[in-house]
Scaffold this active site. Structure first.
Site, PDB file in Angstrom:
ATOM      1  N   GLY A  54      -5.666   0.290   9.039  1.00 26.66           N
ATOM      2  CA  GLY A  54      -4.710  -0.460   9.850  1.00 26.66           C
ATOM      3  C   GLY A  54      -5.176  -1.901   9.749  1.00 26.66           C
TER       4      GLY A  54
ATOM      5  N   ASP B  18       0.408   1.552   8.546  1.00 26.88           N
ATOM      6  CA  ASP B  18      -0.116   0.811   9.699  1.00 26.88           C
ATOM      7  C   ASP B  18       0.781   0.931  10.927  1.00 26.88           C
ATOM      8  OD1 ASP B  18      -1.994   0.120   7.872  1.00 26.88           O
ATOM      9  OD2 ASP B  18      -1.658  -2.040   7.951  1.00 26.88           O
TER      10      ASP B  18
ATOM     11  N   GLY C 266       0.816  -1.221   0.000  1.00 20.92           N
ATOM     12  CA  GLY C 266       0.000   0.000   0.000  1.00 20.92           C
ATOM     13  C   GLY C 266       0.843   1.262   0.000  1.00 20.92           C
TER      14      GLY C 266
ATOM     15  N   LYS D 155       8.344   0.757   5.341  1.00 26.24           N
ATOM     16  CA  LYS D 155       7.171   1.528   4.903  1.00 26.24           C
ATOM     17  C   LYS D 155       5.891   0.871   5.369  1.00 26.24           C
ATOM     18  CE  LYS D 155       4.607  -0.005   2.387  1.00 26.24           C
ATOM     19  NZ  LYS D 155       3.686  -0.748   1.542  1.00 26.24           N
ATOM     20  N   THR D 156       4.950   1.560   5.850  1.00 27.54           N
ATOM     21  CA  THR D 156       3.540   1.193   5.985  1.00 27.54           C
ATOM     22  C   THR D 156       2.857   2.188   6.913  1.00 27.54           C
ATOM     23  OG1 THR D 156       1.860  -0.386   6.718  1.00 27.54           O
ATOM     24  CG2 THR D 156       3.976  -0.604   7.804  1.00 27.54           C
TER      25      THR D 156
ATOM     26  N   ASP E  81       6.151  -8.022   5.275  1.00 24.92           N
ATOM     27  CA  ASP E  81       6.233  -9.128   4.313  1.00 24.92           C
ATOM     28  C   ASP E  81       7.212  -8.811   3.184  1.00 24.92           C
ATOM     29  OD1 ASP E  81       4.563 -10.829   5.585  1.00 24.92           O
ATOM     30  OD2 ASP E  81       2.775 -10.294   4.438  1.00 24.92           O
TER      31      ASP E  81
ATOM     32  N   ARG F 122       1.149  -5.612  -5.053  1.00 26.89           N
ATOM     33  CA  ARG F 122       1.213  -6.553  -3.933  1.00 26.89           C
ATOM     34  C   ARG F 122       1.711  -7.950  -4.336  1.00 26.89           C
ATOM     35  NH1 ARG F 122      -0.481  -4.571   0.749  1.00 26.89           N
ATOM     36  NH2 ARG F 122      -2.029  -2.891   0.788  1.00 26.89           N
TER      37      ARG F 122
HETATM   38  P1  FBP Z   1       0.770  -1.935   3.579  1.00 24.60           P
HETATM   39  O1  FBP Z   1       0.906  -2.724   4.843  1.00 24.60           O
HETATM   40  O2  FBP Z   1       1.091  -2.689   2.364  1.00 24.60           O
HETATM   41  O3  FBP Z   1       1.549  -0.651   3.680  1.00 24.60           O
HETATM   42  O4  FBP Z   1      -0.749  -1.484   3.406  1.00 24.60           O
HETATM   43  C1  FBP Z   1      -1.505  -1.060   4.467  1.00 24.60           C
HETATM   44  C2  FBP Z   1      -2.927  -0.752   4.087  1.00 24.60           C
HETATM   45  O5  FBP Z   1      -3.090   0.601   3.760  1.00 24.60           O
HETATM   46  C3  FBP Z   1      -3.856  -1.163   5.224  1.00 24.60           C
HETATM   47  O6  FBP Z   1      -3.981  -0.143   6.183  1.00 24.60           O
HETATM   48  C4  FBP Z   1      -5.124  -1.522   4.515  1.00 24.60           C
HETATM   49  O7  FBP Z   1      -5.827  -2.502   5.214  1.00 24.60           O
HETATM   50  C5  FBP Z   1      -4.635  -2.091   3.217  1.00 24.60           C
HETATM   51  O8  FBP Z   1      -3.375  -1.512   2.974  1.00 24.60           O
HETATM   52  C6  FBP Z   1      -5.554  -1.836   2.057  1.00 24.60           C
HETATM   53  O9  FBP Z   1      -5.080  -2.538   0.960  1.00 24.60           O
HETATM   54  P2  FBP Z   1      -5.485  -2.266  -0.543  1.00 24.60           P
HETATM   55  O10 FBP Z   1      -4.694  -1.084  -1.005  1.00 24.60           O
HETATM   56  O11 FBP Z   1      -5.054  -3.494  -1.241  1.00 24.60           O
HETATM   57  O12 FBP Z   1      -6.954  -2.012  -0.567  1.00 24.60           O
END
Ligand code: FBP
Length: 529
Positions: free
Chosen positions: A244, A198, A74, A195-196, A169, A138
């Site tokens: 999150g 969350d 993300g 990065k994230t 991951d 992803r």
């Molecule tokens: P990352 O852990 O890859 O940084 O993504 C976090 C996040 O933004 C979460 O908070 C959320 O649940 C998810 O990605 C949403 O994923 P998508 O972009 O596939 O809808």
């Protein structure tokens, strides 16, 4: 001038150490304890030490480097500054260095979809949000073919280094790629960047992942605005779900920044083994008490990952995944008695969502579950059952994607720029299997300390899909931490009094306590007022 132009012209402050790039020497500091199981998986990477940089004598880079970079997962604000920090540092080390961007995440590496990132191109992305310069994805590099194709790509591109910007991951993946390249006598070095939004990629070495600060500030602004609306109209309860995927760090940070009436924290729910029913009763109790004080309005924060922590919900999802994987159509009849009872009580829309909205592996998409609507429904039912006189007029809201690609806060812009520069230095020092690491983040930027932490030094074994796997551990909210204890002490007062705070938008100009503030959960001497 537009803010876009002003931000493009912003020059991030950098740690003092990074002002002397060509004098810095990588120095092994503490060795991390090794583990025989990890040694079997990472025979080349085992026995790595933490890297610190120390001042030496000026030396020019022997040869130029070509370095690839990709974003994984993300979006998180500041990603473009990782690229510009990497680029600027490499050019300072040797003007002929080149940076190659892999498009749309790890799949760009597997399929060799790349573009050269040049100075004029990068200039319009400096301090801008999002990952749109090269995109993200992803794809998980896990099959033998994907590893072999990645090797082919880095050889074809003549890469000295590869920087992987991702979460737990993706950085686990980075470690496996680093080991794979060494096993195949490939000289490409791999460096990870944390990065994230969350905030769950953190540990004793990594203080926080980038993007968290901007996301939390963006959501806190929205929550504060909603609180002002609640106070003004005095007629709505806002049920706000916050992003999150698993951990509740963003919800805790936003709670400390705004003081809502009710805050659910997934990790606490799991620890206390609270059922969905208990949570609903807790919310309904607050609504009734506030109503008796003449307040039929309020703000309730619900973390996106809550369903993974509520025991009976976790069980229901796991049973559904199991049944759906076997293409069983009569799902409801085949659930256990406990799950059947829970499923029966859910609103139709959520039942359909659970049965129909599935990810590419066929699993229920937990992050798509509209928990804010689920709680509204269940609390309304609870109040009806109690014949309550409280008025509940509820509004659902989701704070999600808008927090990931906002203009990075100064903290994220500067943190990311320094992470990119540190990645360049680690590559220049010939390091592989490391994560760029910046410490002392609550100090002035000039005093931040740069280094590298071995990726496998952050790994543990976890059961994934029934098998033991080495992974970088996800950090959940620590309910014993000082910050959580402080939150626990204050929340009873927040429930009844309107102690709301209104943080307003991220500030780029003005007093430094506004423009350079760091996440509350990072501060040991935090003050939530
Ligand atoms: P990352 O852990 O890859 O940084 O993504 C976090 C996040 O933004 C979460 O908070 C959320 O649940 C998810 O990605 C949403 O994923 P998508 O972009 O596939 O809808």
């Amino acid at each position: 001038m537009t803010l876009q132009q002003l931000r493009a012209a912003f020059i991030p402050k950098i740690p003092r150490q990074l002002t002397q790039l060509t004098k810095l020497i990588a120095h092994d500091s503490s060795f991390l304890s090794s583990n025989s199981e990890l040694e079997k998986l990472f025979p080349h990477l085992i026995n790595q030490a933490m890297i610190r940089f120390v001042n030496g004598t000026e030396q020019s880079l022997k040869k130029s480097m070509t370095v690839g970079i990709l974003f994984s997962g993300g979006q998180a604000a500041g990603g473009h500054n990782v690229v510009t920090g990497l680029f600027d540092a490499l050019k300072t080390l040797h003007p002929d260095c080149k940076v190659i961007g892999f498009k749309n995440g790890p799949s760009g590496l597997v399929n060799n979809q790349a573009m050269e990132l040049t100075a004029p191109l990068l200039d319009s992305y400096r301090n801008q949000g999002g990952f749109d310069l090269i995109g993200s994805g992803r794809t998980k590099i896990e099959t033998d073919t994907q590893f072999a194709q990645s090797l082919k790509t880095v050889q074809k591109q003549g890469l000295d280094g590869l920087v992987i910007v991702g979460g737990d991951d993706s950085n686990t993946n980075a470690a496996f790629l680093a080991e794979y390249f060494l096993t195949h006598q490939c000289s490409t070095k791999v460096i990870g960047v944390p990065k994230t939004i969350d905030g769950d990629l953190k540990n004793e070495f990594i203080e926080i992942s980038f993007g968290f600060d901007t996301a939390a500030k963006t959501y806190a602004e929205i929550i504060g605005n909603i609180m002002r609306d609640a106070l003004s109209a005095k007629k709505y309860y806002y049920f706000i779900k916050l992003m999150g995927r698993t951990a509740s760090h963003l919800t805790l940070e936003c709670a400390l920044k705004t003081h809502p009436n009710v805050v659910l924290i997934g990790e606490e729910v799991a620890e206390k083994k609270q059922s969905l029913k208990q949570l609903v009763v807790e919310i309904a109790d607050v609504i009734e008490k506030r109503s008796k004080n003449g307040k039929d309005y309020g703000v309730i924060l619900i973390p996106e990952g809550i369903v993974e922590f509520v025991p009976e919900f976790k069980q229901l999802i796991s049973e559904l995944n199991h049944l759906l994987a076997q293409d069983i159509t009569e799902v409801e009849q085949n659930l256990s008695d406990a799950s059947k009872a829970g499923f029966k009580d859910l609103p139709e829309s959520l039942k359909n969502q659970l049965l129909e909205d599935r990810d590419p592996h066929g699993n229920v998409q937990v992050s798509k579950i509209e928990t804010e609507r689920l709680f509204i429904y269940l609390v309304e039912e609870e109040l009806k059952k109690r014949n309550s006189k409280s008025k509940l007029s509820a509004q659902p809201l989701f704070c999600g994607y808008e927090g990931r690609s906002a203009y990075p806060s100064n903290f994220d812009a500067q943190y990311c720029y320094a992470l990119g520069m540190t990645a360049a230095l680690l590559l220049n020092a010939g390091k592989t299997g490391y994560m760029a690491c910046i410490q002392r983040l609550t100090a002035q930027v000039e005093d931040w300390e740069i280094g590298g932490v071995p990726l496998i030094g952050m790994m543990v074994f976890e059961t994934r899909k029934g098998k033991q796997k080495a992974v970088i551990q996800k950090a959940l909210v620590d309910t014993k931490s000082a910050v959580f204890q402080e939150f626990s002490k204050k929340r009873a007062a927040w429930a009844l009094e309107d102690d709301y705070l209104f943080p307003g938008p991220i500030q780029f100009f003005g007093p430094s306590e506004l423009t350079d503030s760091v996440p509350v959960i990072l501060q040991s001497n935090f003050n939530t007022k």
